[in-house]
Design a protein around this motif. Structure first.
Motif, PDB file in Angstrom:
ATOM      1  N   PHE A  43      -2.457   9.301   1.858  1.00  0.00           N
ATOM      2  CA  PHE A  43      -2.460   9.660   0.441  1.00  0.00           C
ATOM      3  C   PHE A  43      -3.411   8.752  -0.333  1.00  0.00           C
ATOM      4  N   SER A  87       0.828  -1.205   0.000  1.00  0.00           N
ATOM      5  CA  SER A  87       0.000   0.000   0.000  1.00  0.00           C
ATOM      6  C   SER A  87       0.864   1.257   0.000  1.00  0.00           C
ATOM      7  N   TYR A  98      -5.653   5.783   5.209  1.00  0.00           N
ATOM      8  CA  TYR A  98      -4.641   6.344   4.322  1.00  0.00           C
ATOM      9  C   TYR A  98      -4.420   7.840   4.494  1.00  0.00           C
ATOM     10  N   VAL A 105       0.983  -0.670  -6.388  1.00  0.00           N
ATOM     11  CA  VAL A 105       0.414   0.118  -5.296  1.00  0.00           C
ATOM     12  C   VAL A 105      -1.049  -0.261  -5.141  1.00  0.00           C
ATOM     13  N   GLU A 152      -1.873   9.515  -5.692  1.00  0.00           N
ATOM     14  CA  GLU A 152      -0.753  10.191  -5.040  1.00  0.00           C
ATOM     15  C   GLU A 152       0.348   9.195  -4.688  1.00  0.00           C
ATOM     16  N   ARG A 153      -0.028   8.028  -4.197  1.00  0.00           N
ATOM     17  CA  ARG A 153       0.968   7.017  -3.825  1.00  0.00           C
ATOM     18  C   ARG A 153       1.727   6.502  -5.044  1.00  0.00           C
ATOM     19  N   VAL A 172       9.067  12.441  -0.545  1.00  0.00           N
ATOM     20  CA  VAL A 172       7.954  11.954   0.265  1.00  0.00           C
ATOM     21  C   VAL A 172       7.778  12.865   1.478  1.00  0.00           C
ATOM     22  N   ASP A 176       1.894   3.662   2.061  1.00  0.00           N
ATOM     23  CA  ASP A 176       1.307   4.921   2.530  1.00  0.00           C
ATOM     24  C   ASP A 176       1.869   5.330   3.880  1.00  0.00           C
ATOM     25  N   PRO A 177       2.908   6.128   3.865  1.00  0.00           N
ATOM     26  CA  PRO A 177       3.678   6.590   2.704  1.00  0.00           C
ATOM     27  C   PRO A 177       4.830   5.627   2.381  1.00  0.00           C
ATOM     28  N   ALA A 178       5.433   5.839   1.225  1.00  0.00           N
ATOM     29  CA  ALA A 178       6.641   5.094   0.866  1.00  0.00           C
ATOM     30  C   ALA A 178       7.747   5.489   1.838  1.00  0.00           C
ATOM     31  N   SER A 205       5.209   2.348   7.940  1.00  0.00           N
ATOM     32  CA  SER A 205       4.356   3.404   7.386  1.00  0.00           C
ATOM     33  C   SER A 205       3.319   3.861   8.401  1.00  0.00           C
TER      34      SER A 205
END
Length: 157
Positions: free
Chosen positions: A44, A8, A42, A34, A48-49, A147, A10-12, A126
């Motif tokens: 993002f 996922s 979430y 993704v 966006e991700r 990020v 979120d975030p990287a 994350s």
């Protein structure tokens, strides 16, 4: 050989990039898929991700980033993916990933390779990064600069 790094993202984080970079060194082509996990809250949205990961992996010529919905094994078949690559931080990750890899293999025969995350970034999650950011903390040491910029903009807005 073509591999996939699903998540996922979120975030990287730097932990994600550790696994993606190492997978890119091992395989001819790597797809970063993704996805969406209905249990997660979430920061993002999916687009966006995807954009964040495309920017973060821009220096890796054999890596592409794509959104995924539905079953991972179906996506792998559609994309001609040979192997799933998953990162492991702790023993509890192994227990979950083992069961998932066995289900995926039973359904389609696809193999899963588990890479232990480098010790320097194994503590990063994350979920924790999102929580720290939402509470106003600085997460710059856990995520790539691009990020970090996006997180600051998101929580400020």
């Amino acid at each position: 050989m073509r591999a996939i790094c699903p998540g996922s993202f979120d975030p990287a984080t730097l932990g994600h990039l550790d696994i993606i970079t190492r997978a890119a060194a091992l395989f001819d082509d790597v797809v970063v898929a993704v996805g969406r996990n209905s249990a997660k809250n979430y920061l993002f949205d999916p687009d966006e991700r995807v954009a964040i990961l495309a920017e973060a992996t821009g220096g890796l010529a054999n890596v592409t980033v794509k959104p995924i919905s539905g079953l991972l094994v179906d996506f792998c078949a559609d994309e001609g993916v040979d192997v799933i690559v998953k990162g492991l931080r702790f023993a509890s990750d192994f227990e979950f990933e083992l069961q998932m890899s066995q289900m995926n293999h039973a359904m389609t025969g696809i193999e899963t390779i588990c890479l232990p995350t480098s010790s320097a970034v194994a503590h990063i999650s994350s979920t924790m990064v999102r929580e720290i950011a939402r509470l106003g903390g600085d997460v710059g040491q856990f995520v790539p600069e691009g990020v970090h910029r996006r997180i600051r903009a998101k929580v400020a807005g």
